[in-house]
Write a protein that holds these residues in place. Structure first.
Motif, short mmCIF file in Angstrom:
data_model
loop_
_atom_site.label_atom_id
_atom_site.label_comp_id
_atom_site.label_asym_id
_atom_site.label_seq_id
_atom_site.Cartn_x
_atom_site.Cartn_y
_atom_site.Cartn_z
N PHE A 177 0.85 -1.19 0.00
CA PHE A 177 0.00 0.00 0.00
C PHE A 177 0.88 1.23 0.00
O PHE A 177 2.07 1.17 0.29
CB PHE A 177 -0.98 -0.01 1.18
N ILE A 178 0.28 2.35 -0.38
CA ILE A 178 1.03 3.61 -0.55
C ILE A 178 0.59 4.60 0.52
O ILE A 178 -0.61 4.75 0.79
CB ILE A 178 0.77 4.21 -1.94
N PHE B 157 9.47 -0.17 1.83
CA PHE B 157 10.45 -0.85 0.98
C PHE B 157 10.84 -0.02 -0.23
O PHE B 157 11.79 -0.35 -0.94
CB PHE B 157 9.98 -2.25 0.57
N ALA B 158 10.13 1.10 -0.49
CA ALA B 158 10.50 1.96 -1.62
C ALA B 158 9.82 3.32 -1.49
O ALA B 158 8.78 3.45 -0.83
CB ALA B 158 10.09 1.31 -2.94
N THR B 159 10.43 4.31 -2.12
CA THR B 159 9.80 5.61 -2.30
C THR B 159 9.98 6.00 -3.76
O THR B 159 10.93 5.58 -4.41
CB THR B 159 10.40 6.72 -1.40
N LEU B 160 9.04 6.81 -4.26
CA LEU B 160 9.09 7.27 -5.64
C LEU B 160 8.66 8.73 -5.66
O LEU B 160 7.59 9.05 -5.13
CB LEU B 160 8.17 6.41 -6.52
N ASN C 131 13.83 5.21 -4.43
CA ASN C 131 14.66 4.74 -3.32
C ASN C 131 14.28 3.29 -3.03
O ASN C 131 13.10 2.97 -2.92
CB ASN C 131 14.42 5.55 -2.05
N VAL C 132 15.30 2.43 -2.93
CA VAL C 132 15.07 1.02 -2.61
C VAL C 132 16.06 0.57 -1.54
O VAL C 132 17.20 1.02 -1.49
CB VAL C 132 15.20 0.11 -3.85
N LYS C 133 15.59 -0.33 -0.70
CA LYS C 133 16.42 -0.91 0.34
C LYS C 133 17.35 -1.94 -0.29
O LYS C 133 16.96 -2.63 -1.23
CB LYS C 133 15.52 -1.56 1.40
N VAL D 276 5.24 6.57 -0.79
CA VAL D 276 6.00 5.63 0.04
C VAL D 276 5.28 4.29 -0.04
O VAL D 276 4.11 4.18 0.30
CB VAL D 276 6.10 6.12 1.50
N TYR D 277 6.00 3.27 -0.49
CA TYR D 277 5.44 1.94 -0.69
C TYR D 277 5.81 1.08 0.51
O TYR D 277 6.98 0.97 0.87
CB TYR D 277 5.98 1.33 -1.99
N LYS D 278 4.77 0.47 1.10
CA LYS D 278 4.97 -0.31 2.31
C LYS D 278 4.33 -1.69 2.18
O LYS D 278 3.36 -1.86 1.45
CB LYS D 278 4.33 0.40 3.51
#
Length: 130
Positions: free
Chosen positions: A17-18, A36-39, A58-60, A28-30
């Protein structure tokens, strides 16, 4: 990959979910409330060959893999506003192959899922198996 295809790929991950905790223009993706990511759209004035804004992902990452990717691709840099050891920022400027971006997203997602409590991890693994 462009912003739209990256967004769709991120959303395709099970139980994703965002949220927008930082700014309206930052997704922000969770998974299970773990990022686990941002765009987001990159810095002002940074455009591609068509004059379109360049988006940043951004990725872990595994710390060793993060360094390898930074050496391999100019458009992969230490995570902007993130822990630079554990996160990379990918400029979506067309220079990083789609397969590599998808692998980075997959790795980021799995790093987070692997660190979830057992019950949550098993729930996600069942969704991944489908």
């Amino acid at each position: 990959m462009d912003q739209k295809s990256v967004h769709e790929y991120l959303q395709s991950k099970p139980a994703t979910f965002i949220t927008k905790p930082f700014a309206q223009e930052t997704d922000v993706y969770k998974v299970q409330h773990k990022m686990f990511a941002t765009l987001y759209e990159g810095k002002e004035g940074q455009t591609d060959a068509n004059g379109e804004p360049i988006w940043w992902l951004n990725v872990k990452c595994d710390p060793d893999e993060a360094l390898i990717l930074r050496d391999r691709f100019e458009s992969v840099v230490p995570g902007y506003h993130m822990n630079k050891r554990l996160w990379n920022t990918v400029y979506l400027d067309g220079t990083v192959p789609e397969s590599e971006i998808k692998k980075m997203i997959d790795d980021s997602y799995h790093i987070v899922v692997d660190n979830l409590p057992t019950a949550q991890k098993e729930e996600i693994e069942k969704l991944l198996a489908k």
